[in-house]
Scaffold this motif. Structure first.
Motif: not given
Length: 214
Positions: A92-104
Protein backbone atom coordinates in the motif's frame (compact mmCIF):
# COMPACT_ATOMS: atom_id res chain seq x y z
CA UNK A 1 22.90 27.65 2.08
CA UNK A 2 19.19 28.22 1.28
CA UNK A 3 17.22 25.21 0.08
CA UNK A 4 15.55 26.35 -3.17
CA UNK A 5 12.62 23.91 -3.07
CA UNK A 6 11.08 22.34 0.03
CA UNK A 7 9.50 18.95 -0.58
CA UNK A 8 7.22 17.03 1.75
CA UNK A 9 7.00 13.35 2.74
CA UNK A 10 3.72 12.76 0.91
CA UNK A 11 5.48 13.85 -2.31
CA UNK A 12 8.41 11.47 -1.90
CA UNK A 13 9.01 8.05 -3.35
CA UNK A 14 9.54 5.03 -1.12
CA UNK A 15 13.31 5.24 -1.51
CA UNK A 16 13.31 8.95 -0.66
CA UNK A 17 11.39 8.35 2.58
CA UNK A 18 13.76 5.51 3.45
CA UNK A 19 16.79 7.74 2.79
CA UNK A 20 15.24 10.46 4.96
CA UNK A 21 14.73 7.94 7.77
CA UNK A 22 18.36 6.84 7.57
CA UNK A 23 19.48 10.46 7.49
CA UNK A 24 17.55 11.09 10.72
CA UNK A 25 19.11 8.06 12.41
CA UNK A 26 22.58 9.17 11.29
CA UNK A 27 21.94 12.61 12.79
CA UNK A 28 20.72 11.05 16.04
CA UNK A 29 23.85 8.91 16.32
CA UNK A 30 26.07 11.93 15.63
CA UNK A 31 24.23 13.84 18.36
CA UNK A 32 24.59 11.04 20.91
CA UNK A 33 28.33 10.92 20.27
CA UNK A 34 28.44 14.54 21.45
CA UNK A 35 26.16 14.25 24.47
CA UNK A 36 23.16 15.58 22.51
CA UNK A 37 19.88 14.13 21.24
CA UNK A 38 17.03 14.93 18.84
CA UNK A 39 13.93 16.16 20.68
CA UNK A 40 11.73 14.98 17.82
CA UNK A 41 11.99 12.88 14.69
CA UNK A 42 9.53 14.32 12.21
CA UNK A 43 10.04 13.68 8.52
CA UNK A 44 9.62 17.42 7.94
CA UNK A 45 13.08 17.94 9.47
CA UNK A 46 14.61 16.46 6.31
CA UNK A 47 14.66 17.83 2.76
CA UNK A 48 16.07 16.81 -0.60
CA UNK A 49 19.03 19.07 -1.38
CA UNK A 50 21.53 18.63 -4.20
CA UNK A 51 20.48 15.05 -4.82
CA UNK A 52 20.51 13.77 -1.24
CA UNK A 53 18.48 13.95 1.93
CA UNK A 54 19.80 16.45 4.48
CA UNK A 55 18.73 17.33 8.02
CA UNK A 56 17.82 21.01 8.44
CA UNK A 57 16.10 21.49 11.81
CA UNK A 58 19.00 22.34 14.14
CA UNK A 59 16.53 23.62 16.76
CA UNK A 60 15.43 20.04 17.44
CA UNK A 61 18.91 19.25 18.78
CA UNK A 62 19.05 19.32 22.58
CA UNK A 63 21.29 18.22 25.44
CA UNK A 64 20.77 14.57 26.36
CA UNK A 65 19.91 13.88 29.99
CA UNK A 66 21.38 10.66 31.33
CA UNK A 67 18.78 8.00 31.97
CA UNK A 68 16.18 9.48 29.64
CA UNK A 69 14.99 7.67 26.49
CA UNK A 70 14.81 9.03 22.97
CA UNK A 71 11.46 10.80 23.08
CA UNK A 72 11.36 11.05 19.30
CA UNK A 73 11.10 7.28 18.88
CA UNK A 74 7.30 7.10 18.60
CA UNK A 75 7.27 10.01 16.15
CA UNK A 76 9.99 8.32 14.09
CA UNK A 77 7.79 5.24 13.87
CA UNK A 78 4.70 7.26 12.85
CA UNK A 79 6.41 9.34 10.19
CA UNK A 80 9.07 6.94 8.88
CA UNK A 81 8.89 3.32 9.98
CA UNK A 82 5.14 2.65 9.75
CA UNK A 83 4.70 4.28 6.29
CA UNK A 84 7.70 2.31 5.01
CA UNK A 85 6.34 -0.93 6.47
CA UNK A 86 2.89 -0.21 5.03
CA UNK A 87 4.36 -0.06 1.55
CA UNK A 88 7.04 -2.75 1.86
CA UNK A 89 4.90 -5.37 3.63
CA UNK A 90 1.38 -4.72 2.32
CA UNK A 91 2.09 -3.03 -1.01
CA UNK A 92 0.00 0.00 0.00
CA UNK A 93 1.73 3.18 -1.13
CA UNK A 94 2.05 5.53 1.82
CA UNK A 95 1.65 8.86 -0.02
CA UNK A 96 -2.15 8.95 -0.09
CA UNK A 97 -2.36 7.94 3.57
CA UNK A 98 0.21 10.57 4.46
CA UNK A 99 -1.79 13.30 2.72
CA UNK A 100 -4.73 12.49 4.94
CA UNK A 101 -2.72 12.79 8.15
CA UNK A 102 0.41 14.92 8.00
CA UNK A 103 1.76 13.39 11.21
CA UNK A 104 2.13 9.98 9.56
CA UNK A 105 0.46 6.73 10.60
CA UNK A 106 -0.58 6.50 14.23
CA UNK A 107 0.38 3.41 16.19
CA UNK A 108 -3.28 2.65 16.93
CA UNK A 109 -4.25 2.77 13.25
CA UNK A 110 -1.25 0.84 12.04
CA UNK A 111 -1.65 -1.86 14.69
CA UNK A 112 -5.13 -2.61 13.33
CA UNK A 113 -3.53 -3.80 10.08
CA UNK A 114 -1.40 -6.37 11.88
CA UNK A 115 -2.58 -9.98 12.03
CA UNK A 116 -1.02 -12.96 13.79
CA UNK A 117 0.80 -14.05 10.66
CA UNK A 118 2.38 -10.62 10.41
CA UNK A 119 4.26 -11.19 13.68
CA UNK A 120 6.86 -13.01 11.59
CA UNK A 121 7.59 -9.87 9.56
CA UNK A 122 10.77 -8.16 10.66
CA UNK A 123 10.17 -5.36 13.17
CA UNK A 124 6.43 -5.90 13.65
CA UNK A 125 6.62 -7.60 17.04
CA UNK A 126 9.07 -5.12 18.54
CA UNK A 127 8.05 -1.81 17.04
CA UNK A 128 4.31 -2.34 16.66
CA UNK A 129 2.99 -5.02 19.01
CA UNK A 130 5.28 -4.29 21.96
CA UNK A 131 5.04 -0.52 21.55
CA UNK A 132 1.23 -0.76 21.42
CA UNK A 133 1.22 -2.78 24.63
CA UNK A 134 3.45 -0.23 26.37
CA UNK A 135 1.28 2.63 25.12
CA UNK A 136 -1.82 1.01 26.60
CA UNK A 137 -0.11 0.35 29.93
CA UNK A 138 0.98 3.99 30.18
CA UNK A 139 -2.51 5.18 29.30
CA UNK A 140 -3.93 3.18 32.19
CA UNK A 141 -1.32 4.41 34.68
CA UNK A 142 -1.29 7.50 36.88
CA UNK A 143 2.52 7.53 36.92
CA UNK A 144 4.07 10.36 34.93
CA UNK A 145 5.79 8.75 31.95
CA UNK A 146 8.96 10.83 32.01
CA UNK A 147 9.53 9.99 35.69
CA UNK A 148 8.92 6.33 35.04
CA UNK A 149 11.46 6.30 32.22
CA UNK A 150 13.89 8.14 34.47
CA UNK A 151 13.47 5.49 37.16
CA UNK A 152 14.13 2.73 34.62
CA UNK A 153 17.36 4.43 33.57
CA UNK A 154 17.78 4.39 29.80
CA UNK A 155 21.50 4.35 29.05
CA UNK A 156 22.91 5.86 25.88
CA UNK A 157 23.92 2.35 24.85
CA UNK A 158 20.25 1.25 24.91
CA UNK A 159 19.28 4.16 22.67
CA UNK A 160 22.15 3.35 20.30
CA UNK A 161 21.13 -0.31 20.19
CA UNK A 162 17.57 0.65 19.26
CA UNK A 163 18.87 3.14 16.69
CA UNK A 164 21.10 0.58 15.02
CA UNK A 165 18.31 -1.98 15.03
CA UNK A 166 16.03 0.52 13.31
CA UNK A 167 18.73 1.29 10.75
CA UNK A 168 19.23 -2.39 9.98
CA UNK A 169 15.47 -2.93 9.65
CA UNK A 170 14.87 0.08 7.42
CA UNK A 171 17.77 -0.85 5.17
CA UNK A 172 16.10 -4.21 4.47
CA UNK A 173 12.72 -2.69 3.55
CA UNK A 174 12.23 -2.55 -0.21
CA UNK A 175 9.41 -1.86 -2.63
CA UNK A 176 9.04 -2.04 -6.38
CA UNK A 177 5.79 -0.71 -7.76
CA UNK A 178 4.22 -2.91 -10.43
CA UNK A 179 1.12 -0.92 -11.33
CA UNK A 180 2.35 2.60 -11.93
CA UNK A 181 1.45 4.42 -15.15
CA UNK A 182 5.07 5.58 -15.40
CA UNK A 183 6.70 2.14 -15.34
CA UNK A 184 6.19 1.54 -19.06
CA UNK A 185 6.01 5.21 -20.00
CA UNK A 186 9.03 5.14 -22.32
CA UNK A 187 7.19 2.66 -24.56
CA UNK A 188 3.58 3.83 -24.16
CA UNK A 189 4.04 7.62 -24.17
CA UNK A 190 2.03 9.81 -26.53
CA UNK A 191 4.95 11.67 -28.15
CA UNK A 192 5.61 11.44 -31.87
CA UNK A 193 9.14 10.53 -32.94
CA UNK A 194 9.97 14.18 -33.73
CA UNK A 195 8.52 15.41 -30.44
CA UNK A 196 10.47 12.78 -28.50
CA UNK A 197 13.72 13.76 -30.19
CA UNK A 198 13.01 17.46 -29.47
CA UNK A 199 12.42 16.65 -25.82
CA UNK A 200 15.66 14.64 -25.57
CA UNK A 201 17.55 17.52 -27.21
CA UNK A 202 16.06 20.01 -24.76
CA UNK A 203 16.98 17.89 -21.74
CA UNK A 204 20.55 17.34 -22.96
CA UNK A 205 21.07 21.07 -23.56
CA UNK A 206 19.67 21.88 -20.11
CA UNK A 207 22.05 19.40 -18.48
CA UNK A 208 25.00 20.87 -20.39
CA UNK A 209 24.06 24.35 -19.17
CA UNK A 210 23.77 23.19 -15.55
CA UNK A 211 27.13 21.42 -15.79
CA UNK A 212 28.75 24.54 -17.24
CA UNK A 213 27.36 26.74 -14.45
CA UNK A 214 28.79 24.46 -11.80
Amino acid sequence: EPVPVIGYPFEWSFDMLRDAALCTLDMLEACLDRGLILKDATAYNVVLFQGRMVFIDTLSIDVHSDGMPWEGYSQFCREFLFPLMLTAYWGIEFQQWYRGTFSGLSLADFAQLVRWRDFLRKGILRHVVLQRKLERSFAESDVEIRKKFGDIGFSKDLILANLRGLRELITTLTYKADNSFWIDYSRRHSYSKDAQEAKIHFVMKALERIDAEQ
